[in-house]
Scaffold this motif. Structure first.
Motif, PDB file in Angstrom:
ATOM      1  N   ARG A 160     -30.177 -29.872  33.725  1.00 50.14           N
ATOM      2  CA  ARG A 160     -29.740 -30.919  34.661  1.00 50.14           C
ATOM      3  C   ARG A 160     -29.511 -32.249  33.924  1.00 50.14           C
ATOM      4  N   HIS A 220     -35.455 -28.264  44.753  1.00 50.31           N
ATOM      5  CA  HIS A 220     -34.609 -27.655  43.728  1.00 50.31           C
ATOM      6  C   HIS A 220     -35.347 -27.629  42.385  1.00 50.31           C
ATOM      7  N   HIS A 263     -28.094 -20.335  45.084  1.00 47.19           N
ATOM      8  CA  HIS A 263     -29.474 -20.811  45.198  1.00 47.19           C
ATOM      9  C   HIS A 263     -30.376 -19.689  45.691  1.00 47.19           C
ATOM     10  N   GLN A 306     -20.607 -37.344  51.197  1.00 51.11           N
ATOM     11  CA  GLN A 306     -19.690 -36.204  51.217  1.00 51.11           C
ATOM     12  C   GLN A 306     -18.428 -36.519  50.412  1.00 51.11           C
ATOM     13  N   HIS A 356     -32.843 -32.515  54.064  1.00 56.20           N
ATOM     14  CA  HIS A 356     -32.911 -33.403  52.891  1.00 56.20           C
ATOM     15  C   HIS A 356     -33.321 -34.825  53.255  1.00 56.20           C
ATOM     16  N   ARG A 416     -26.324 -31.957  31.823  1.00 51.07           N
ATOM     17  CA  ARG A 416     -25.179 -32.101  32.735  1.00 51.07           C
ATOM     18  C   ARG A 416     -24.980 -33.560  33.132  1.00 51.07           C
ATOM     19  N   SER A 425     -30.189 -35.033  39.904  1.00 52.50           N
ATOM     20  CA  SER A 425     -29.305 -34.216  40.735  1.00 52.50           C
ATOM     21  C   SER A 425     -27.968 -34.921  40.919  1.00 52.50           C
ATOM     22  N   ARG A 426     -26.958 -34.151  41.280  1.00 53.15           N
ATOM     23  CA  ARG A 426     -25.674 -34.760  41.630  1.00 53.15           C
ATOM     24  C   ARG A 426     -25.823 -35.721  42.803  1.00 53.15           C
ATOM     25  N   VAL A 427     -26.818 -35.465  43.646  1.00 56.49           N
ATOM     26  CA  VAL A 427     -27.032 -36.346  44.803  1.00 56.49           C
ATOM     27  C   VAL A 427     -27.382 -37.765  44.332  1.00 56.49           C
ATOM     28  N   ASP A 448     -33.877 -33.693  45.514  1.00 58.58           N
ATOM     29  CA  ASP A 448     -32.805 -34.567  46.004  1.00 58.58           C
ATOM     30  C   ASP A 448     -32.983 -35.005  47.450  1.00 58.58           C
ATOM     31  N   PHE A 485     -18.761 -35.995  46.722  1.00 57.83           N
ATOM     32  CA  PHE A 485     -18.585 -34.602  46.308  1.00 57.83           C
ATOM     33  C   PHE A 485     -17.117 -34.197  46.410  1.00 57.83           C
TER      34      PHE A 485
HETATM   35  P1  AMP Z   1     -27.133 -30.240  42.196  1.00 61.18           P
HETATM   36  O1  AMP Z   1     -28.207 -29.219  42.514  1.00 61.18           O
HETATM   37  O2  AMP Z   1     -27.660 -31.375  41.399  1.00 61.18           O
HETATM   38  O3  AMP Z   1     -25.907 -29.635  41.615  1.00 61.18           O
HETATM   39  O4  AMP Z   1     -26.712 -30.906  43.579  1.00 61.18           O
HETATM   40  C1  AMP Z   1     -26.351 -30.107  44.677  1.00 61.18           C
HETATM   41  C2  AMP Z   1     -26.870 -30.747  45.956  1.00 61.18           C
HETATM   42  O5  AMP Z   1     -25.928 -31.689  46.422  1.00 61.18           O
HETATM   43  C3  AMP Z   1     -27.050 -29.761  47.084  1.00 61.18           C
HETATM   44  O6  AMP Z   1     -28.324 -29.182  47.064  1.00 61.18           O
HETATM   45  C4  AMP Z   1     -26.879 -30.658  48.297  1.00 61.18           C
HETATM   46  O7  AMP Z   1     -28.134 -31.252  48.585  1.00 61.18           O
HETATM   47  C5  AMP Z   1     -25.968 -31.760  47.834  1.00 61.18           C
HETATM   48  N1  AMP Z   1     -24.602 -31.703  48.394  1.00 61.18           N
HETATM   49  C6  AMP Z   1     -24.151 -32.437  49.417  1.00 61.18           C
HETATM   50  N2  AMP Z   1     -22.852 -32.204  49.654  1.00 61.18           N
HETATM   51  C7  AMP Z   1     -22.454 -31.301  48.761  1.00 61.18           C
HETATM   52  C8  AMP Z   1     -21.209 -30.664  48.492  1.00 61.18           C
HETATM   53  N3  AMP Z   1     -20.106 -30.910  49.193  1.00 61.18           N
HETATM   54  N4  AMP Z   1     -21.161 -29.775  47.490  1.00 61.18           N
HETATM   55  C9  AMP Z   1     -22.275 -29.510  46.771  1.00 61.18           C
HETATM   56  N5  AMP Z   1     -23.465 -30.097  46.977  1.00 61.18           N
HETATM   57  C10 AMP Z   1     -23.565 -30.984  47.960  1.00 61.18           C
END
Ligand code: AMP
Ligand code: MN
Ligand code: MN
Ligand code: MN
Length: 280
Positions: free
Chosen positions: A98, A38, A74, A150, A249, A101, A132-134, A13, A153
């Motif tokens: 992933r 990751h 992590h 931010q 990142h 999800r 990734s969620r990112v 990410d 999230f």
């Molecule tokens: P994932 O691993 O796909 O669930 O995504 C998590 C990633 O989102 C983290 O490793 C961070 O790089 C990024 N991130 C940025 N802000 C947040 C937040 N508020 N909560 C969780 N993850 C965040």
């Protein structure tokens, strides 16, 4: 010595290619650097080659997604042999979760009035094996649904928010076993970020120790100076070695920059001691 053992490239990410992260680490005065994407090791070959070209010490790493007490933790695997079969099989399984999800996220975001989010997120995915969620956050930002990553999230993707999908990652036991089998050290990343009760927090540290986990990250960008002190004490209390890593990142995000953190407190044993001395 400036050691930074936690960073990301666009193989997970992050925003930069592995060779660009290496160049940035070198430019920032880092002496020893780990790329720790990751659940993914595909950037390590490029990273190692670029590090060598810069005369930068390189430690191959990975940041493994784990579920412990129903929350995501992590675990960094540092100085791993990336091609170890058990590690690779484990990471491949996590990457499949992933994608599962991501499809569930698409449905939840559609319920929030945001259609086609999966297709939108895919536009930001650089490594076809990892979503990734990112990537969703970048899409939400680009489309004007949120004002910052931010906020993506805080409103939608974060734990307990409208589009949060609880996911079962690897178990702590499996993740530590894969890392140790691959010849690496297991290190709890940014322990200050987990919203555990004191009992759960102790359960994590104790279970991790019993499984053969060796270290915790003490100096990392998301820790406050009070947390540097708190986790330095805990490293001594539990008998853990200590690590230092920016969790870089992308350029210009918050205070997170390669190599720019206080040094590890003197009383701690660095996780990297045997690696950096061996090569002298
Ligand atoms: P994932 O691993 O796909 O669930 O995504 C998590 C990633 O989102 C983290 O490793 C961070 O790089 C990024 N991130 C940025 N802000 C947040 C937040 N508020 N909560 C969780 N993850 C965040
Ligand atoms: Mn990340
Ligand atoms: Mn992390
Ligand atoms: Mn990280």
């Amino acid at each position: 010595m400036n050691v930074d053992l936690h960073s990301h490239s666009r193989q997970s990410d992050g925003a930069l290619a592995p060779a660009e992260v290496a160049a940035r680490a070198h430019a920032n005065g880092v002496d020893w650097w780990a790329l720790s994407d990751h659940d993914e090791t595909s950037g390590l070959a490029e990273a190692a080659q670029a590090a060598q070209a810069h005369g930068l010490g390189f430690i191959p790493g990975v940041e493994v997604s784990v579920t412990f007490c129903q929350k995501t933790v992590h675990i960094l695997g540092l100085n791993i042999q990336p091609d170890h079969p058990a590690l690779q099989a484990g990471l491949a399984e996590i990457r499949r979760s992933r994608f599962t999800r991501a499809h569930q996220l698409d449905v939840l975001l559609a319920d929030c009035g945001i259609a086609q989010a999966y297709a939108g997120a895919l536009k930001y995915v650089e490594n076809p094996d990892l979503i990734s969620r990112v990537h969703f956050a970048r899409h939400l930002l680009q489309e004007g649904h949120v004002k910052s990553l931010q906020q993506a999230f805080d409103r939608y993707l974060g734990e307990g928010k409208r589009a949060f999908v609880p996911t079962q990652w690897a178990t702590l036991a499996d993740a530590v076993a894969w890392i140790l089998a691959a010849g690496g050290k297991a290190v709890i990343a940014h322990p200050g970020r987990y919203k555990y009760t004191p009992q759960q927090h102790d359960a994590l540290f104790s279970a991790f120790k019993d499984l053969g986990g060796q270290g915790i990250e003490v100096i990392t960008s998301s820790h406050t100076s009070a947390q540097y002190k708190q986790y330095a004490r805990m490293a001594l209390q539990y008998g853990f070695q200590a690590s230092r890593g920016s969790d870089f990142h992308a350029p210009g995000i918050g205070r997170t920059e390669l190599g720019r953190m206080p040094p590890l407190p003197d009383e701690l044993t660095p996780v990297w001691l045997d690696w950096t001395q061996e090569s002298l």
